[in-house]
Design an enzyme around this catalytic site. Structure first.
Site, PDB file in Angstrom:
ATOM      1  N   SER A   1      61.417  81.551  13.101  1.00  0.00           N
ATOM      2  CA  SER A   1      60.424  80.501  12.860  1.00  0.00           C
ATOM      3  C   SER A   1      60.735  79.708  11.600  1.00  0.00           C
ATOM      4  O   SER A   1      60.283  78.574  11.438  1.00  0.00           O
ATOM      5  CB  SER A   1      59.020  81.109  12.763  1.00  0.00           C
ATOM      6  OG  SER A   1      58.865  81.848  11.566  1.00  0.00           O
TER       7      SER A   1
ATOM      8  N   ASP B   1      54.544  95.108  20.930  1.00  0.00           N
ATOM      9  CA  ASP B   1      55.507  95.274  19.846  1.00  0.00           C
ATOM     10  C   ASP B   1      54.840  95.770  18.566  1.00  0.00           C
ATOM     11  O   ASP B   1      55.461  96.480  17.776  1.00  0.00           O
ATOM     12  CB  ASP B   1      56.226  93.945  19.578  1.00  0.00           C
ATOM     13  CG  ASP B   1      57.329  93.687  20.595  1.00  0.00           C
ATOM     14  OD1 ASP B   1      57.690  94.623  21.327  1.00  0.00           O
ATOM     15  OD2 ASP B   1      57.842  92.555  20.646  1.00  0.00           O
ATOM     16  N   GLY B   2      53.581  95.395  18.345  1.00  0.00           N
ATOM     17  CA  GLY B   2      52.873  95.887  17.171  1.00  0.00           C
ATOM     18  C   GLY B   2      52.721  97.399  17.215  1.00  0.00           C
ATOM     19  O   GLY B   2      52.889  98.091  16.201  1.00  0.00           O
TER      20      GLY B   2
ATOM     21  N   ARG C   1      62.650  78.516  -5.611  1.00  0.00           N
ATOM     22  CA  ARG C   1      61.280  78.055  -5.833  1.00  0.00           C
ATOM     23  C   ARG C   1      60.745  77.553  -4.503  1.00  0.00           C
ATOM     24  O   ARG C   1      61.374  76.727  -3.855  1.00  0.00           O
ATOM     25  CB  ARG C   1      61.226  76.932  -6.879  1.00  0.00           C
ATOM     26  CG  ARG C   1      61.538  77.402  -8.295  1.00  0.00           C
ATOM     27  CD  ARG C   1      61.614  76.216  -9.256  1.00  0.00           C
ATOM     28  NE  ARG C   1      61.773  76.665 -10.642  1.00  0.00           N
ATOM     29  CZ  ARG C   1      62.937  76.979 -11.193  1.00  0.00           C
ATOM     30  NH1 ARG C   1      64.059  76.901 -10.470  1.00  0.00           N
ATOM     31  NH2 ARG C   1      62.992  77.383 -12.451  1.00  0.00           N
TER      32      ARG C   1
ATOM     33  N   ASP D   1      57.653  78.743  -1.123  1.00  0.00           N
ATOM     34  CA  ASP D   1      56.556  79.585  -0.644  1.00  0.00           C
ATOM     35  C   ASP D   1      56.935  81.054  -0.573  1.00  0.00           C
ATOM     36  O   ASP D   1      56.091  81.930  -0.755  1.00  0.00           O
ATOM     37  CB  ASP D   1      56.100  79.110   0.740  1.00  0.00           C
ATOM     38  CG  ASP D   1      55.321  77.808   0.672  1.00  0.00           C
ATOM     39  OD1 ASP D   1      55.049  77.333  -0.448  1.00  0.00           O
ATOM     40  OD2 ASP D   1      54.976  77.267   1.745  1.00  0.00           O
TER      41      ASP D   1
END
EC number: 2.7.1.23
Length: 271
Positions: free
Chosen positions: A169, A49-50, A151, A153
């Site tokens: 995920s 897939d990359g 606020r 990550d």
């Protein structure tokens, strides 16, 4: 009239071997192989897939007119329908292909920088922004209406096909690609008596868009699919369902839910 083909492969020995085999068989059937300067009828990606994502971005100028075919030699082939021992079947498919295709929605990403420049890109999977130092703060607008101040990550905005990646995920929903929609999910949002966000995935239709206005992005990583940038001073980012779509050859195309099952559940064992 026989189709024209462009081959894109990673450098791994197995992929290079498949590329050589495919090239020889295409030449045998007098199917023209073109270089990247010429728009092909089919773009064949050999790898995982990359590699497919790299092919998508490398040949972005051709996506409205070319159909993609993926041959899988990696670990997880969500976009690749063919196995490495099916080269003959790929060639037969090219020889007998109709004009039909299967298309998926894409994400239009516009990154506005503090110096006035605007970086415009398409994403097959998602756009994300995340902090590398401390809490990221960003105002979130939906269709130019202020919605919340985030606020935490970071934030991910994904396409339906990208909903099975980073979005999943983070607890986002898996969306069928027949729906022209995009989804925003939060990364570790801060929610207490002082700071509040919806703290839930948000799905919007094609006639709406997300605008992010982050604070101090010098320590943030911005990513579009498998490409990332650091130290961009960003004033805002807008994300909306793109007018363009990616087209896959229809002579073999795995049903979306079969892809999801194969990737995350696995075939059920008979009792």
């Amino acid at each position: 009239m026989k189709p024209t083909v462009l081959i894109y492969s990673n450098t791994k020995p197995q992929s290079q071997s498949i590329k050589t085999e495919l090239t020889n068989k295409l030449n045998k059937h007098q199917i023209e192989i073109v270089d990247e300067r010429e728009q092909p009828d089919f773009i064949i990606s050999i790898g995982g897939d990359g590699t497919f994502l790299s092919a998508f971005h490398h040949f972005e100028q051709y996506i409205e007119h070319s159909r993609f075919v993926g041959i899988h030699t990696g670990h997880l082939g969500f976009y690749t329908d063919w196995l490495s021992d099916e080269v003959d079947a790929v060639v037969d498919g090219l020889l007998n292909a109709s004009d039909q295709s299967v298309s998926y929605p894409l994400l239009n990403v516009e990154i506005y920088l503090e110096d006035g420049r605007c970086k415009k890109m398409l994403a097959l999977n998602e756009f994300s922004i995340r902090s590398t130092m401390g809490t990221m703060v960003s105002d979130v607008y939906i269709k130019d209406h202020f919605f919340e101040t985030f606020r935490g990550d970071g934030i991910s905005i994904s396409t339906p096909t990208g909903s099975t990646g980073l979005n999943k995920s983070l607890g986002g929903a898996v969306i069928h690609p027949r729906l022209d929609a995009i989804q925003m999910t939060e990364m570790a949002s801060i929610n207490n008596r002082v700071y509040r966000t919806l703290s839930s995935p948000i799905i919007i239709p094609s006639d709406e868009w997300f605008t992010l206005k982050p604070e101090n992005t010098q320590s943030a990583i911005l990513s579009v699919d498998n490409q990332s940038w650091l130290n961009y001073e960003v004033s805002k980012v807008t994300c909306q369902v793109a007018k363009q779509r990616i087209h896959f050859a229809s002579f073999k195309h795995t049903h979306f839910w079969d892809r999801v099952e194969n990737a995350f559940i696995g075939r059920k064992q008979s009792l």
